[in-house]
Enzyme design. Sequence first.
Site, PDB file in Angstrom:
ATOM      1  N   ARG A  27      50.515  47.707  45.556  1.00  0.00           N
ATOM      2  CA  ARG A  27      49.619  46.647  45.069  1.00  0.00           C
ATOM      3  C   ARG A  27      49.762  46.406  43.562  1.00  0.00           C
ATOM      4  O   ARG A  27      48.786  46.072  42.887  1.00  0.00           O
ATOM      5  CB  ARG A  27      48.147  46.962  45.380  1.00  0.00           C
ATOM      6  CG  ARG A  27      47.813  46.962  46.858  1.00  0.00           C
ATOM      7  CD  ARG A  27      46.314  46.720  47.066  1.00  0.00           C
ATOM      8  NE  ARG A  27      45.922  47.125  48.412  1.00  0.00           N
ATOM      9  CZ  ARG A  27      45.064  48.099  48.693  1.00  0.00           C
ATOM     10  NH1 ARG A  27      44.457  48.762  47.734  1.00  0.00           N
ATOM     11  NH2 ARG A  27      44.774  48.398  49.941  1.00  0.00           N
ATOM     12  N   ARG A  31      44.654  42.409  41.801  1.00  0.00           N
ATOM     13  CA  ARG A  31      43.443  41.955  41.115  1.00  0.00           C
ATOM     14  C   ARG A  31      43.104  42.715  39.843  1.00  0.00           C
ATOM     15  O   ARG A  31      42.241  42.293  39.087  1.00  0.00           O
ATOM     16  CB  ARG A  31      42.247  42.052  42.073  1.00  0.00           C
ATOM     17  CG  ARG A  31      42.249  40.998  43.158  1.00  0.00           C
ATOM     18  CD  ARG A  31      41.076  41.178  44.099  1.00  0.00           C
ATOM     19  NE  ARG A  31      41.228  42.364  44.929  1.00  0.00           N
ATOM     20  CZ  ARG A  31      40.277  42.877  45.695  1.00  0.00           C
ATOM     21  NH1 ARG A  31      39.078  42.311  45.724  1.00  0.00           N
ATOM     22  NH2 ARG A  31      40.497  43.936  46.431  1.00  0.00           N
ATOM     23  N   ARG A  40      45.668  33.355  41.135  1.00  0.00           N
ATOM     24  CA  ARG A  40      44.994  33.251  42.433  1.00  0.00           C
ATOM     25  C   ARG A  40      43.945  32.135  42.409  1.00  0.00           C
ATOM     26  O   ARG A  40      43.810  31.380  43.372  1.00  0.00           O
ATOM     27  CB  ARG A  40      44.347  34.590  42.798  1.00  0.00           C
ATOM     28  CG  ARG A  40      43.549  34.492  44.094  1.00  0.00           C
ATOM     29  CD  ARG A  40      43.133  35.828  44.631  1.00  0.00           C
ATOM     30  NE  ARG A  40      42.136  35.688  45.684  1.00  0.00           N
ATOM     31  CZ  ARG A  40      41.750  36.657  46.491  1.00  0.00           C
ATOM     32  NH1 ARG A  40      42.274  37.849  46.372  1.00  0.00           N
ATOM     33  NH2 ARG A  40      40.844  36.451  47.404  1.00  0.00           N
ATOM     34  N   ASP A  77      51.127  39.796  52.494  1.00  0.00           N
ATOM     35  CA  ASP A  77      50.090  40.588  53.145  1.00  0.00           C
ATOM     36  C   ASP A  77      50.638  41.122  54.463  1.00  0.00           C
ATOM     37  O   ASP A  77      51.478  40.471  55.084  1.00  0.00           O
ATOM     38  CB  ASP A  77      48.846  39.732  53.403  1.00  0.00           C
ATOM     39  CG  ASP A  77      47.659  40.596  53.810  1.00  0.00           C
ATOM     40  OD1 ASP A  77      47.443  40.779  55.028  1.00  0.00           O
ATOM     41  OD2 ASP A  77      46.961  41.103  52.922  1.00  0.00           O
ATOM     42  N   TYR A 154      43.864  45.677  63.475  1.00  0.00           N
ATOM     43  CA  TYR A 154      43.223  44.475  62.933  1.00  0.00           C
ATOM     44  C   TYR A 154      43.096  43.391  64.001  1.00  0.00           C
ATOM     45  O   TYR A 154      42.094  42.688  64.080  1.00  0.00           O
ATOM     46  CB  TYR A 154      44.021  43.931  61.743  1.00  0.00           C
ATOM     47  CG  TYR A 154      43.871  44.731  60.480  1.00  0.00           C
ATOM     48  CD1 TYR A 154      42.754  44.585  59.659  1.00  0.00           C
ATOM     49  CD2 TYR A 154      44.849  45.635  60.087  1.00  0.00           C
ATOM     50  CE1 TYR A 154      42.617  45.308  58.489  1.00  0.00           C
ATOM     51  CE2 TYR A 154      44.724  46.374  58.916  1.00  0.00           C
ATOM     52  CZ  TYR A 154      43.599  46.206  58.123  1.00  0.00           C
ATOM     53  OH  TYR A 154      43.470  46.932  56.969  1.00  0.00           O
TER      54      TYR A 154
END
Length: 351
Positions: A27, A31, A40, A77, A154
């Site tokens: 990652r 963020r 973003r 992702d 998921y």
Amino acid sequence: MSDLKNDRFLRALLRQPVDRTPVWMMRQAGRYLPEYRATRSQAGDFMSLCKNTELACEVTLQPLERYALDAAILFSDILTIPDAMGLGLYFAEGEGPKFRKPVRTEADIESLQVIDTASDLSYVTDAVSMIRRELNGHVPLIGFSGSPWTLATYMIEGQSSRDFARAKTMLYTQPELMHQLLDKLALSVIDYLNAQIRAGAQAVQIFDTWGGALSHAAYREFSLSYMEKIVKGLITHADGRDVPVILFTKGGGLWLEGMADTGCHALGLDWTMDIGAAKARVGHKVALQGNMDPAVLRANPATIEKEVQSILQSFGTGSGHIFNLGHGITPDIDPENAKVFIDAVHKFSAN
């Protein structure tokens, strides 16, 4: 390729000599970086960012402009495959990924089609090609996918889960159905990763984020066997080089020997595993990637440097170590602390 200016990451994955331990962060485009947050917000939302070739390339390269990293990882992702299968992926603010059409029944699974990356996920391979061009041989590019088991959790739960109640219920009450789903996912992952390799990815990582939630027997049957199938189905050579494969099962320290036997080149370790102990068990077969607890990045620079030194000392001498965190960097981390971490790896590992 002769045009790769820094190949120590690829060399370390193949357990070849390097001048210092290569480092990248899971990652690393994310963020915690203000420039990422700005891009973003420009894209509108997370999936719009993933699907915009120029912006996905831009955020992939952002951490390399700040830090002396030894690899870039495609910005995308793990849930792109189930999204391409028509499950309606969306991201609820502060709640993580969700699916509008979770997979719950035999009919749901039978209706799923193995993806064709060229037609279903061309935005990913377009991004890979652009990133590879923009990197211009500066460092290698890593492609990635989720593991079949992790994707299945998921898809069945419809979102992230603490206990995977629905997925595990299917696994134990309808194992044939679970295998049918995992088989379609494995074939999709093979197609997806090979498409990334053809587009320019120079190494690939399979993220088995939830493999550690399984029992010993279930892990081998429902996660590891499918990752082995994927490894055996991947393109092994491109641009005159081997294309190394990294397997990362979070919570997978119990199964290192089985993972090393899949034919992969490297194992990612989470922070619960002593890297020296892992090296003693499987270091003759595979390289090891990891494995500092991301929470250490909340500490002061001296503590971060001490932890880096401790992990380097635990691994000891010899090739086959790629330094990384034991999981992804979290959004609350000060970018300056990430710099301390990366610089410390190079400083304390230099030959």
